[in-house]
Design an enzyme around this catalytic site. Structure first.
Site, PDB file in Angstrom:
ATOM      1  N   HIS A 307      28.067  55.825  74.248  1.00  0.00           N
ATOM      2  CA  HIS A 307      26.775  55.879  74.954  1.00  0.00           C
ATOM      3  C   HIS A 307      26.441  54.475  75.428  1.00  0.00           C
ATOM      4  O   HIS A 307      26.717  53.489  74.754  1.00  0.00           O
ATOM      5  CB  HIS A 307      25.662  56.387  74.021  1.00  0.00           C
ATOM      6  N   ASP A 365      26.094  65.269  73.372  1.00  0.00           N
ATOM      7  CA  ASP A 365      26.972  66.318  73.912  1.00  0.00           C
ATOM      8  C   ASP A 365      28.068  66.749  72.953  1.00  0.00           C
ATOM      9  O   ASP A 365      28.800  67.697  73.240  1.00  0.00           O
ATOM     10  CB  ASP A 365      27.619  65.810  75.211  1.00  0.00           C
TER      11      ASP A 365
HETATM   12  C1  SDX Z   1      24.771  61.469  78.373  1.00  0.00           C
HETATM   13  O1  SDX Z   1      22.269  57.391  79.590  1.00  0.00           O
HETATM   14  C2  SDX Z   1      21.878  58.406  78.891  1.00  0.00           C
HETATM   15  O2  SDX Z   1      20.885  58.368  78.200  1.00  0.00           O
HETATM   16  C3  SDX Z   1      22.734  59.664  79.046  1.00  0.00           C
HETATM   17  C4  SDX Z   1      22.373  60.815  78.108  1.00  0.00           C
HETATM   18  C5  SDX Z   1      21.012  61.409  78.446  1.00  0.00           C
HETATM   19  O3  SDX Z   1      20.426  62.040  77.556  1.00  0.00           O
HETATM   20  O4  SDX Z   1      20.611  61.328  79.631  1.00  0.00           O
HETATM   21  O5  SDX Z   1      22.362  60.378  76.762  1.00  0.00           O
HETATM   22  C6  SDX Z   1      23.374  61.961  78.253  1.00  0.00           C
HETATM   23  O6  SDX Z   1      25.245  61.278  79.456  1.00  0.00           O
HETATM   24  C7  SDX Z   1      25.548  61.156  77.115  1.00  0.00           C
HETATM   25  C8  SDX Z   1      26.976  60.558  77.414  1.00  0.00           C
HETATM   26  C9  SDX Z   1      27.895  61.724  77.718  1.00  0.00           C
HETATM   27  N1  SDX Z   1      29.202  61.220  78.246  1.00  0.00           N
HETATM   28  C10 SDX Z   1      30.306  61.335  77.474  1.00  0.00           C
HETATM   29  O7  SDX Z   1      30.334  61.765  76.324  1.00  0.00           O
HETATM   30  C11 SDX Z   1      31.579  60.925  78.215  1.00  0.00           C
HETATM   31  C12 SDX Z   1      32.420  60.017  77.317  1.00  0.00           C
HETATM   32  N2  SDX Z   1      31.703  58.755  77.163  1.00  0.00           N
HETATM   33  C13 SDX Z   1      32.030  57.660  78.026  1.00  0.00           C
HETATM   34  O8  SDX Z   1      32.427  58.011  79.311  1.00  0.00           O
HETATM   35  C14 SDX Z   1      31.098  56.458  77.875  1.00  0.00           C
HETATM   36  O9  SDX Z   1      30.944  56.246  76.545  1.00  0.00           O
HETATM   37  C15 SDX Z   1      29.742  56.497  78.541  1.00  0.00           C
HETATM   38  C16 SDX Z   1      29.830  56.806  80.000  1.00  0.00           C
HETATM   39  C17 SDX Z   1      28.857  57.494  77.883  1.00  0.00           C
HETATM   40  C18 SDX Z   1      29.114  55.103  78.370  1.00  0.00           C
HETATM   41  O10 SDX Z   1      29.930  54.235  79.065  1.00  0.00           O
HETATM   42  P1  SDX Z   1      29.549  52.658  79.173  1.00  0.00           P
HETATM   43  O11 SDX Z   1      28.286  52.332  78.480  1.00  0.00           O
HETATM   44  O12 SDX Z   1      29.658  52.277  80.599  1.00  0.00           O
HETATM   45  O13 SDX Z   1      30.649  52.027  78.285  1.00  0.00           O
HETATM   46  P2  SDX Z   1      32.004  51.521  78.839  1.00  0.00           P
HETATM   47  O14 SDX Z   1      32.584  52.563  79.759  1.00  0.00           O
HETATM   48  O15 SDX Z   1      31.804  50.139  79.363  1.00  0.00           O
HETATM   49  O16 SDX Z   1      32.908  51.507  77.522  1.00  0.00           O
HETATM   50  C19 SDX Z   1      32.869  50.406  76.660  1.00  0.00           C
HETATM   51  C20 SDX Z   1      34.253  50.420  76.021  1.00  0.00           C
HETATM   52  C21 SDX Z   1      35.380  50.536  77.044  1.00  0.00           C
HETATM   53  O17 SDX Z   1      36.516  49.901  76.479  1.00  0.00           O
HETATM   54  P3  SDX Z   1      36.825  48.344  76.965  1.00  0.00           P
HETATM   55  O18 SDX Z   1      36.913  48.381  78.486  1.00  0.00           O
HETATM   56  O19 SDX Z   1      35.650  47.530  76.465  1.00  0.00           O
HETATM   57  O20 SDX Z   1      38.126  48.026  76.290  1.00  0.00           O
HETATM   58  O21 SDX Z   1      34.374  51.600  75.182  1.00  0.00           O
HETATM   59  C22 SDX Z   1      35.403  52.424  75.707  1.00  0.00           C
HETATM   60  C23 SDX Z   1      35.658  52.008  77.136  1.00  0.00           C
HETATM   61  O22 SDX Z   1      37.014  52.280  77.509  1.00  0.00           O
HETATM   62  N3  SDX Z   1      34.885  53.798  75.634  1.00  0.00           N
HETATM   63  C24 SDX Z   1      35.566  54.855  75.207  1.00  0.00           C
HETATM   64  C25 SDX Z   1      34.663  55.926  75.271  1.00  0.00           C
HETATM   65  N4  SDX Z   1      33.488  55.513  75.752  1.00  0.00           N
HETATM   66  C26 SDX Z   1      33.627  54.196  75.994  1.00  0.00           C
HETATM   67  N5  SDX Z   1      36.841  54.991  74.775  1.00  0.00           N
HETATM   68  C27 SDX Z   1      37.209  56.243  74.390  1.00  0.00           C
HETATM   69  N6  SDX Z   1      36.399  57.348  74.414  1.00  0.00           N
HETATM   70  C28 SDX Z   1      35.124  57.214  74.851  1.00  0.00           C
HETATM   71  N7  SDX Z   1      34.309  58.286  74.891  1.00  0.00           N
END
Ligand code: SDX
Length: 430
Positions: A307, A365
């Site tokens: 998140h 989720d």
């Molecule tokens: C919702 O914003 C909100 O409030 C949203 C929400 C709401 O109520 O409105 O809470 C609802 O959208 C919840 C999130 C649902 N999405 C997912 O579950 C999809 C999987 N999650 C990711 O795509 C990700 O965690 C996000 C999109 C939710 C957040 O992404 P960020 O904050 O942009 O984080 P990032 O992509 O910069 O990741 C940071 C690091 C990265 O690694 P590095 O580049 O630092 O090496 O963490 C890794 C990412 O690769 N990472 C993950 C991961 N999520 C982040 N690695 C593996 N699995 C994951 N799920």
């Protein structure tokens, strides 16, 4: 807010004093609204990881503490003690309602649950196998073609009517999208049903027999609505605010929010998460998927994990996990394989430094799909249910923005790295 605190910015021989604004909760903000005029520079923050886009009094999230407050009330108390329409009142008007205020609000919503009969024909223009989110984006956007008398955003009464209509009709539209996709007749809402029971009836009742959902399923449905109601300035809410800042009508703004929510990185994650858990299938395959999630060269991510704001735990996931146990126990679904995979996946991931060091935890989720599947919904209906739940949050945030006399159209700038000025070259000279 504390007065007269400033942040000093020194560059290129210039010294700027930028006001620091102090919130009631959360980090201070540096007001950079005069930065370009005074310093001739922009700030640069793709994804808005460090940017406050607005002032709001509706929802507060503390990502480190795993805290979510709606008008100051914590989500776990609201999920346990309140119900969705009372939470809607709280989000819209800022205070918990009295008995008579709640009765009046529930009556107003109840009396707006039907949609214009002509909308039934609108659905018939879609393919039956269209994703319900595609149908919802289209039908909600078309509401401005049916409800002209609540599209003038300068009229507070029309803003109020549009708000009630959206909260009341989204479940009906979502249920119609579902019924249309499975070839069953639409089911009209009933005024003698509560909000969640009405939605379950409109989705699962058929003309051939009576339908009355178990009250515990209605309660679980209502709790899912509450847990998704609002969440500060997330991507879809920011989309609604930006659309609304141009003066677009409320139905168009909410349709924009629905479109944004559909993405798998946002509200589409609940469908993607359940499909991921089903693809994993058995606990012995979990290490393979955890390895893929950690592999920089593999675009796979654990759906329902991570998140932007929560870096400890998502309080909604905690409540959702408890609810999943209750619903499956009620339904006598022992040893649900998907729930077993989810719990083991969570255990293994939270035991893995990759996830704990990157502060990746289950989000809202991760467990919601398990409950929705147990209630009887196909995965294609998971995000539509998120959308109908979040409508009140979008509407409350939209009303707050529209009601701000200092409001102006949102118009971000950019860091341009494209071609500099050059003259046109005729094709024979290229
Ligand atoms: C919702 O914003 C909100 O409030 C949203 C929400 C709401 O109520 O409105 O809470 C609802 O959208 C919840 C999130 C649902 N999405 C997912 O579950 C999809 C999987 N999650 C990711 O795509 C990700 O965690 C996000 C999109 C939710 C957040 O992404 P960020 O904050 O942009 O984080 P990032 O992509 O910069 O990741 C940071 C690091 C990265 O690694 P590095 O580049 O630092 O090496 O963490 C890794 C990412 O690769 N990472 C993950 C991961 N999520 C982040 N690695 C593996 N699995 C994951 N799920």
């Amino acid at each position: 807010m504390a007065e007269n605190r400033t942040a000093k910015l020194e560059f290129d021989g210039k010294t700027l004093e930028l006001p620091i604004l102090s919130p009631s909760l959360g980090p201070d903000v540096i007001d950079i609204s005069k930065l370009y005029a005074q310093g001739g520079v922009f700030t640069h923050d793709p994804g808005f990881t460090s940017t406050s886009a607005c002032e709001s009094t509706i929802t507060f999230i503390d990502g480190n503490k795993g805290e979510l407050l709606h008008r100051g009330y914590p989500i776990d108390q609201l999920a346990e003690k309140s119900h969705f329409l009372e939470v809607c009142y709280l989000l819209l008007y800022g205070e918990l309602p009295s008995v008579t205020e709640l009765e009046d609000f529930e009556l107003r919503v109840t009396r707006h649950t039907m949609v214009h009969e002509q909308m039934h024909n609108f659905f018939r223009g879609f393919r039956r196998d269209a994703h319900p989110m595609a149908t919802m984006v289209g039908v909600v956007g078309a509401m401005s073609a049916f409800y002209h008398d609540s599209t003038d955003i300068s009229d507070p009464w029309q803003r109020e009517v549009a708000s009630i209509r959206l909260i009341a009709k989204l479940p009906t539209i979502a249920a119609m999208a579902y019924k249309y996709s499975i070839g069953q007749p639409f089911v009209y809402p009933r005024n003698d049903c509560d909000y969640a029971t009405n939605f379950l009836r409109m989705c699962f009742a058929v003309p051939a027999e009576e339908y009355q959902p178990d009250p515990i399923l209605s309660r679980a449905m209502d709790r899912i609505f509450t847990l998704h109601a609002d969440h500060e300035q997330n991507a879809s809410t920011s989309t609604v605010r930006l659309a609304g800042s141009s003066g677009a009508n409320p139905f168009a703004c909410i349709a924009a929010g629905i479109a944004c929510l559909w993405g798998p990185a946002h509200g589409g994650a609940n469908q993607a998460c359940l499909e991921m858990l089903q693809e994993i299938g058995t606990p012995d395959r979990i290490p393979e998927y955890i390895a893929r999630a950690k592999d920089k060269d593999d675009p796979f991510r654990l759906m329902g994990f991570g998140h932007r704001v929560y870096k400890n735990f998502d309080p909604r996931a905690t409540v959702m996990k408890q609810s999943a146990d209750e619903v499956l126990d009620l339904l006598g679904i022992e040893d649900n394989p998907t729930l077993q995979v989810a719990k083991e996946l969570e255990r293994q991931a939270l035991d893995d430094p990759y996830f704990t060091e990157k502060k990746l935890f289950p989000n809202v989720d991760f467990y919601s799909g398990i409950i929705l599947e147990a209630i009887g919904f196909p995965t294609s209906m998971f995000t539509p249910i998120f959308a109908l739940s979040r409508t009140v949050g979008w509407v409350a945030q939209w009303k707050e923005m529209i009601g701000d006399p200092a409001g102006k159209i949102g118009r971000p700038r950019q860091l341009y790295t494209g071609a500099t000025l050059r003259d046109y070259v005729d094709i024979e000279n290229r």
